[in-house]
Design an enzyme around this catalytic site. Structure first.
Site, PDB file in Angstrom:
ATOM      1  N   LYS A  62     -30.113  49.205 -34.468  1.00 53.72           N
ATOM      2  CA  LYS A  62     -29.160  49.553 -33.401  1.00 53.72           C
ATOM      3  C   LYS A  62     -29.189  48.490 -32.298  1.00 53.72           C
ATOM      4  CE  LYS A  62     -30.500  52.550 -30.085  1.00 53.72           C
ATOM      5  NZ  LYS A  62     -30.413  52.227 -28.648  1.00 53.72           N
ATOM      6  N   ASN A  63     -30.378  48.196 -31.794  1.00 54.87           N
ATOM      7  CA  ASN A  63     -30.439  47.331 -30.618  1.00 54.87           C
ATOM      8  C   ASN A  63     -30.061  45.879 -30.927  1.00 54.87           C
ATOM      9  OD1 ASN A  63     -30.970  49.499 -29.018  1.00 54.87           O
ATOM     10  ND2 ASN A  63     -33.186  49.193 -28.961  1.00 54.87           N
ATOM     11  N   ARG A 107     -26.026  51.676 -21.500  1.00 52.09           N
ATOM     12  CA  ARG A 107     -26.642  50.652 -20.641  1.00 52.09           C
ATOM     13  C   ARG A 107     -26.555  49.263 -21.254  1.00 52.09           C
ATOM     14  NH1 ARG A 107     -29.647  51.856 -16.570  1.00 52.09           N
ATOM     15  NH2 ARG A 107     -30.570  49.807 -16.820  1.00 52.09           N
ATOM     16  N   CYS A 136     -31.250  56.529 -15.975  1.00 56.17           N
ATOM     17  CA  CYS A 136     -30.901  57.361 -17.121  1.00 56.17           C
ATOM     18  C   CYS A 136     -32.061  58.294 -17.402  1.00 56.17           C
ATOM     19  CB  CYS A 136     -30.545  56.508 -18.329  1.00 56.17           C
ATOM     20  SG  CYS A 136     -31.970  55.815 -19.115  1.00 56.17           S
ATOM     21  N   ARG A 174     -34.574  52.237 -14.455  1.00 54.64           N
ATOM     22  CA  ARG A 174     -34.034  51.108 -15.202  1.00 54.64           C
ATOM     23  C   ARG A 174     -33.186  50.139 -14.373  1.00 54.64           C
ATOM     24  NH1 ARG A 174     -32.349  53.209 -21.103  1.00 54.64           N
ATOM     25  NH2 ARG A 174     -32.850  51.077 -21.690  1.00 54.64           N
ATOM     26  N   ILE A 204     -31.739  46.461 -12.969  1.00 52.18           N
ATOM     27  CA  ILE A 204     -31.425  45.204 -13.673  1.00 52.18           C
ATOM     28  C   ILE A 204     -31.651  44.006 -12.744  1.00 52.18           C
ATOM     29  CG2 ILE A 204     -29.821  46.154 -15.404  1.00 52.18           C
ATOM     30  CD1 ILE A 204     -27.545  44.998 -13.555  1.00 52.18           C
ATOM     31  N   ASP A 205     -32.601  44.197 -11.815  1.00 57.05           N
ATOM     32  CA  ASP A 205     -32.870  43.123 -10.845  1.00 57.05           C
ATOM     33  C   ASP A 205     -33.244  41.802 -11.526  1.00 57.05           C
ATOM     34  OD1 ASP A 205     -35.220  44.821 -11.483  1.00 57.05           O
ATOM     35  OD2 ASP A 205     -36.318  43.287 -10.382  1.00 57.05           O
ATOM     36  N   THR A 207     -38.535  42.003 -19.929  1.00 51.58           N
ATOM     37  CA  THR A 207     -37.395  42.886 -20.164  1.00 51.58           C
ATOM     38  C   THR A 207     -36.612  42.417 -21.398  1.00 51.58           C
ATOM     39  OG1 THR A 207     -35.092  43.193 -19.366  1.00 51.58           O
ATOM     40  CG2 THR A 207     -36.474  41.760 -18.056  1.00 51.58           C
ATOM     41  N   THR A 213     -33.351  43.462 -22.674  1.00 55.59           N
ATOM     42  CA  THR A 213     -31.958  43.050 -22.480  1.00 55.59           C
ATOM     43  C   THR A 213     -31.841  41.974 -21.395  1.00 55.59           C
ATOM     44  OG1 THR A 213     -31.646  45.036 -21.168  1.00 55.59           O
ATOM     45  CG2 THR A 213     -30.740  45.089 -23.366  1.00 55.59           C
ATOM     46  N   ASP A 269     -40.331  53.126 -27.902  1.00 60.40           N
ATOM     47  CA  ASP A 269     -39.334  53.863 -28.694  1.00 60.40           C
ATOM     48  C   ASP A 269     -39.961  54.679 -29.829  1.00 60.40           C
ATOM     49  OD1 ASP A 269     -37.396  52.850 -27.065  1.00 60.40           O
ATOM     50  OD2 ASP A 269     -36.700  51.309 -28.454  1.00 60.40           O
ATOM     51  N   ILE A 310     -44.042  51.532 -20.263  1.00 58.99           N
ATOM     52  CA  ILE A 310     -42.767  50.810 -20.136  1.00 58.99           C
ATOM     53  C   ILE A 310     -41.782  51.564 -19.241  1.00 58.99           C
ATOM     54  CG2 ILE A 310     -40.821  49.784 -21.400  1.00 58.99           C
ATOM     55  CD1 ILE A 310     -43.472  48.400 -22.048  1.00 58.99           C
ATOM     56  N   ARG A 363     -26.604  58.834 -31.141  1.00 59.62           N
ATOM     57  CA  ARG A 363     -26.429  57.530 -30.492  1.00 59.62           C
ATOM     58  C   ARG A 363     -27.182  56.451 -31.251  1.00 59.62           C
ATOM     59  NH1 ARG A 363     -29.021  57.235 -25.382  1.00 59.62           N
ATOM     60  NH2 ARG A 363     -28.868  55.090 -26.030  1.00 59.62           N
TER      61      ARG A 363
HETATM   62  N1  EPU Z   1     -36.934  46.519 -15.783  1.00 60.00           N
HETATM   63  C1  EPU Z   1     -36.915  46.151 -14.454  1.00 60.00           C
HETATM   64  N2  EPU Z   1     -35.979  45.226 -14.060  1.00 60.00           N
HETATM   65  C2  EPU Z   1     -35.088  44.677 -14.915  1.00 60.00           C
HETATM   66  C3  EPU Z   1     -35.110  45.055 -16.266  1.00 60.00           C
HETATM   67  C4  EPU Z   1     -36.051  45.982 -16.678  1.00 60.00           C
HETATM   68  O1  EPU Z   1     -37.709  46.635 -13.664  1.00 60.00           O
HETATM   69  O2  EPU Z   1     -34.258  43.865 -14.473  1.00 60.00           O
HETATM   70  C5  EPU Z   1     -37.929  47.505 -16.239  1.00 60.00           C
HETATM   71  C6  EPU Z   1     -37.276  48.753 -16.820  1.00 60.00           C
HETATM   72  O3  EPU Z   1     -36.916  49.695 -15.831  1.00 60.00           O
HETATM   73  C7  EPU Z   1     -38.360  49.268 -17.753  1.00 60.00           C
HETATM   74  C8  EPU Z   1     -39.014  47.971 -18.263  1.00 60.00           C
HETATM   75  O4  EPU Z   1     -38.656  46.957 -17.311  1.00 60.00           O
HETATM   76  O5  EPU Z   1     -39.279  50.009 -17.030  1.00 60.00           O
HETATM   77  C9  EPU Z   1     -38.558  47.512 -19.634  1.00 60.00           C
HETATM   78  O6  EPU Z   1     -37.140  47.543 -19.699  1.00 60.00           O
HETATM   79  P1  EPU Z   1     -36.288  46.629 -20.663  1.00 60.00           P
HETATM   80  O7  EPU Z   1     -35.336  45.861 -19.823  1.00 60.00           O
HETATM   81  O8  EPU Z   1     -37.177  45.883 -21.590  1.00 60.00           O
HETATM   82  O9  EPU Z   1     -35.491  47.722 -21.475  1.00 60.00           O
HETATM   83  P2  EPU Z   1     -33.982  47.604 -21.919  1.00 60.00           P
HETATM   84  O10 EPU Z   1     -33.700  46.195 -22.272  1.00 60.00           O
HETATM   85  O11 EPU Z   1     -33.114  48.281 -20.927  1.00 60.00           O
HETATM   86  C10 EPU Z   1     -34.368  47.901 -24.477  1.00 60.00           C
HETATM   87  C11 EPU Z   1     -33.893  48.835 -25.540  1.00 60.00           C
HETATM   88  C12 EPU Z   1     -34.561  50.185 -25.343  1.00 60.00           C
HETATM   89  C13 EPU Z   1     -36.086  50.002 -25.401  1.00 60.00           C
HETATM   90  C14 EPU Z   1     -36.528  48.967 -24.361  1.00 60.00           C
HETATM   91  C15 EPU Z   1     -37.996  48.644 -24.406  1.00 60.00           C
HETATM   92  C16 EPU Z   1     -31.651  48.059 -26.008  1.00 60.00           C
HETATM   93  C17 EPU Z   1     -30.204  48.317 -25.927  1.00 60.00           C
HETATM   94  N3  EPU Z   1     -32.457  48.980 -25.440  1.00 60.00           N
HETATM   95  O12 EPU Z   1     -33.968  48.467 -23.234  1.00 60.00           O
HETATM   96  O13 EPU Z   1     -34.153  51.008 -26.411  1.00 60.00           O
HETATM   97  O14 EPU Z   1     -36.739  51.220 -25.145  1.00 60.00           O
HETATM   98  O15 EPU Z   1     -35.786  47.740 -24.554  1.00 60.00           O
HETATM   99  O16 EPU Z   1     -38.357  48.156 -25.650  1.00 60.00           O
HETATM  100  O17 EPU Z   1     -32.073  47.082 -26.600  1.00 60.00           O
HETATM  101  C18 EPU Z   1     -33.761  53.040 -27.496  1.00 60.00           C
HETATM  102  O18 EPU Z   1     -33.355  52.388 -28.467  1.00 60.00           O
HETATM  103  O19 EPU Z   1     -33.982  54.278 -27.545  1.00 60.00           O
HETATM  104  C19 EPU Z   1     -34.014  52.363 -26.231  1.00 60.00           C
HETATM  105  C20 EPU Z   1     -34.099  53.005 -25.077  1.00 60.00           C
END
Ligand code: EPU
Length: 418
Positions: A24-25, A93, A117, A122, A124-125, A163, A165, A304, A326, A396
């Site tokens: 998916k991701n 997201r 969420c 979460r 995106i800083d 992070t 994404t 996950d 995480i 989803r």
């Molecule tokens: N974070 C920040 N600032 C940022 C970005 C992230 O503080 O700018 C924090 C987040 O709040 C979190 C941690 O860093 O506490 C990790 O977040 P990350 O950005 O790695 O997560 P994501 O990219 O939003 C992806 C997957 C998630 C998976 C996480 C961790 C996608 C679309 N989503 O999310 O997948 O849990 O990485 O591996 O790729 C799922 O599939 O169920 C799912 C939630």
């Protein structure tokens, strides 16, 4: 929003072979990455699930032509707009990954600012910090992010925290910039590496060394043809399904290296896992030994898979500990597992699970995608009937999970609530 639910009659051992779907991701990132080029890209092995359908709708809204045949997608984004559709973006997201292609193609992007969420705030800083370093002007207005990137530049950037994404976004944008970009403290999840493969196919030069990446991009990126990697989280969920039901399950199509920490945890829990002829075999064994787990970035134990392992450890012999490092709010399944007879105590980011002899069927509610998977697994083990409500969360991210489980001998049906 549909309100389907699952009825599970627990207590059956799962047995048989099952094919793992595409990730998916990875799919989501690659669907958005296809917009980086004007030409037609071909993506194979894309799973049929709600998030993917939403991503396709977003592309169509932007003006791309998308043709779906089975699990393949042909995407032709010859002309696209710069404004992402609000209602769809809010559902997902992952749509922050629209930003780099829109900046590249249109010089600007307008997307609604993602909120928190079910699993955490979460922010995106980190994405925005990198974008600014690369020369993007970022403004917020009325809940929208307005980004302008007329003159993008190479830079050196270190993520304050890892992070997934965020790394994907930085890789996509820097792949369009001809100067050198150095990224440090990047995520190395298999889905990130899948995107790196694709960006290289598109013409970017990317070299990785530990958690650092050097990217030399290209203005004219080519379209690509690519098969997405198998979904390691679906694979892990099916392995736990084998273990929790004392079954014998064989996975086809999974990549064991992507599942190292999961397989290692299953083995520590006294479950038999064998790797042979490109397949993964699991034989559920008694007793399930308690574990101490901490979720971490790849190659650590994935967040996950946390809810699914919690379901397993509910019926382990003794006390287990799970620390969620995480996301700050990813224990919502605990309340539902308690209704099934589990004994779990949560304090901050730590859950203490006292193994019980039996779980009992109950009506439980899905709160997020992986939480729902954990509840389905608990239902497969529980005595009696479990109703898992609100499974749009499950839809989803899993491609027909109940059909796969049924094929393995589970008694599980989907009902539509009227
Ligand atoms: N974070 C920040 N600032 C940022 C970005 C992230 O503080 O700018 C924090 C987040 O709040 C979190 C941690 O860093 O506490 C990790 O977040 P990350 O950005 O790695 O997560 P994501 O990219 O939003 C992806 C997957 C998630 C998976 C996480 C961790 C996608 C679309 N989503 O999310 O997948 O849990 O990485 O591996 O790729 C799922 O599939 O169920 C799912 C939630």
């Amino acid at each position: 929003m549909h309100r389907d639910y699952l009825i599970i009659e627990g207590g059956r051992s799962l047995k048989g072979e099952v094919l793992v779907s595409g990730s998916k991701n990875s799919s989501l990132a690659l669907i958005f990455a296809s917009l980086l080029s004007e030409g037609e890209s071909l993506l194979e092995g894309v799973p049929e699930l709600l998030d993917v359908r939403n991503a396709i709708e977003i592309l169509k809204f932007l003006g791309a032509k998308v043709k779906k045949v089975g699990n393949s997608l042909k995407i032709l984004p010859k002309e696209i707009g710069c404004m992402a559709p609000d209602c769809l973006v809010r559902k997902m997201r992952a749509s922050v990954m629209l930003i780099p292609p829109l900046l590249k193609r249109k010089g600007r992007a307008v997307v609604s600012m993602p909120g928190g969420c079910a699993i955490g705030v979460r922010p995106i800083d980190q994405h925005l910090k990198y974008f600014k370093r690369a020369g993007v002007e970022v403004e917020m207005e009325g809940g929208y992010l307005l980004l302008r990137g007329k003159k993008l530049r190479g830079c050196e950037f270190t993520f304050d925290r890892i992070t997934v994404t965020g790394t994907m976004n930085a890789l996509m944008l820097s792949s369009c910039i001809e100067e050198e970009t150095y990224l440090h403290n990047v995520a190395l999840e298999p889905e990130v590496l899948d995107l790196v493969e694709v960006l290289k196919k598109m013409g970017a030069r990317i070299s990785l060394k530990g958690r650092s990446a050097l990217v030399i991009g290209k203005r004219d990126l080519k379209p690509f043809k690519h098969r997405v990697i198998p979904d390691r989280i679906e694979a892990g969920t099916l392995l736990v399904a084998g273990a929790i039901t004392k079954g014998e399950v064989v996975l086809r199509g999974a990549i064991p290296e992507h599942l190292k920490s999961v397989i290692e945890a299953l083995r520590r829990a006294n479950q038999e896992v064998l790797l042979e002829d490109g397949k993964i075999y699991i034989r559920g064994k008694s007793p399930i030994k308690p574990l101490s787990l901490e979720t971490r970035e790849f190659p650590g134990f994935p967040t996950d898979m946390q809810a699914q392992f919690m379901a397993l450890l509910c019926v382990a012999e003794g006390r287990s500990l799970i620390r969620e490092r995480i996301f700050e709010n990813r224990f919502k399944h605990v309340g539902e597992l308690l209704r099934m007879g589990a004994r779990i105590y949560v304090k901050g980011d730590l859950a203490q699970i006292e193994g019980v002899k039996k779980l009992y069927g109950a009506e439980v509610f899905s709160t997020d995608l992986r939480a729902s998977a954990g509840l389905v697994l608990a239902g497969l083990r529980a005595e009696g009937i479990t109703l898992v409500k609100d499974i749009y969360h499950l839809d989803r991210g899993y491609e027909r999970l109940e059909e796969k489980l049924k094929k393995l001998g589970a008694k599980i049906e989907r009902e539509t609530q009227v």
